[in-house]
Structures are given as C-alpha cells and as structure tokens.
Enzyme design. Sequence first.
Site, PDB file in Angstrom:
ATOM      1  N   LYS A   1       2.023   4.405   7.108  1.00  0.00           N
ATOM      2  CA  LYS A   1       1.185   5.259   6.260  1.00  0.00           C
ATOM      3  C   LYS A   1       1.652   6.711   6.329  1.00  0.00           C
ATOM      4  O   LYS A   1       2.410   7.109   7.218  1.00  0.00           O
ATOM      5  CB  LYS A   1      -0.278   5.217   6.725  1.00  0.00           C
ATOM      6  CG  LYS A   1      -1.000   3.890   6.553  1.00  0.00           C
ATOM      7  CD  LYS A   1      -1.301   3.589   5.106  1.00  0.00           C
ATOM      8  CE  LYS A   1      -2.171   2.331   4.957  1.00  0.00           C
ATOM      9  NZ  LYS A   1      -1.477   1.121   5.394  1.00  0.00           N
TER      10      LYS A   1
ATOM     11  N   SER B   1       0.813  -1.221   0.000  1.00  0.00           N
ATOM     12  CA  SER B   1       0.000   0.000   0.000  1.00  0.00           C
ATOM     13  C   SER B   1       0.845   1.269   0.000  1.00  0.00           C
ATOM     14  O   SER B   1       0.320   2.355  -0.193  1.00  0.00           O
ATOM     15  CB  SER B   1      -0.951   0.028   1.200  1.00  0.00           C
ATOM     16  OG  SER B   1      -0.264   0.344   2.383  1.00  0.00           O
TER      17      SER B   1
END
Length: 211
Positions: A167, A127
Amino acid sequence: MQSLLTQPQQRVFTWIEDFTAQHGMSPTYREIQKGLGYRSLASVQLHIETLTTKRLISHAPRKSRSLKILRPSDGIPLVGTIAAHSLVENFADQDVQHLELSCLPKLAHLSQHERSQHFALLVQGDSMIGALIDHGDLVVMRRESNPRAIRNGTIVAARQNGATTLKYLYRRGQQITLQPANPNYKPTVIDTSTEEVDIQGVYVGLLRGLV
C-alpha cells in the site's frame, strides 16, 4: 539459479553475505544469533549445517570466523506473495527462488551488499491498480534501515500482527494509514501507540509476465 532455500535459511544466508560484504570478514555464530534475534545458538548451527550441506557455504568446526561463501547470490530472492487488497499472512516457511539479474538490469550494477537489500514478491489482488501494479505482477522491494525516513506517499510492504500488505504509506503523528490505489478498497488505519507496524520494504519496480 541457487539451490532452493526456505525463507529462514535464505535470511541467514543473506545476513552472512551482507555482514561479510560490509566488514570484510565472516560473522561469528554469536553475531548471527544477535543480528537475527535467535534465542539460542542451536538455531544458527542448524541453519549453518543446512547451508553447508547445500554447498552454499563452508566452515571449519570450532574455528571462529571460518564461514566462507561458496556460491554467492546470483539474483534477487522471490520470497513469497503479498496481498494488494487486505492484510493477509504471506511470509510462510517456503522455498525461496531467485530472479536472475538478466531480468533486473537496473540492479545488476549494484554491489553485492546493495543487492542483498532487495527482494521480490508476487502480487495478489488489484487494490494497487491505480499505481499500475496488477494481480500477478512481481514487485521488487528494498529494505529500509530507517523506516521513519520513508516519505508519505511511498509504496511499502507493511506487516502488522504477522500479516502483510502492499500500500501507499502515510504517517501523521502516531497514526499510519495504508492507502490503496483503487477506490473500491478502504484504507487501513493503524494507531502505532497500541499496534506495531513493520515496514519490510519500499517499492523499487515491477516485472510482468514472468509467472
């Protein structure tokens, strides 16, 4: 390469190194207990005995500030894996290994105290591929003493309810958004008025092809 330590053992050892580097003297058991949030001295004593058995430190029983580092950390601890796709548990009670400083030339010039603020994690998932961080990479992170000072758009290791992810961090008021760098994944939005988020580190760089 240092003797293998579990993560709690490594945490105590690093804290002792850090305290000694900052204050020029070793900590007392009470200071370790308070600094690491242990409820009793028994846990501290157990870890000290284990570190002594592994010949990483020495100490004189019943003598204050007698802890002595015998084998300083010779690299950056690889403390586990981190998900780059969702929130998953990854900081298990596992053995900790160290990345040699020869693999990390930009960190080799740092002081022992500065190096003690760094750790590495093995990335699982894709991701963060848009940030050129891929599955199987090792990311080097630095602990941040003031998480509120972290700028929006910084890549972080964020922990929520015992689970951690890698993230981009965006903060707006009491809302934190953990944004992936891959359009195939949705962001995680957290209301900090009802949920706690622990920013465990900020991204420094990566190593590829070592594992």
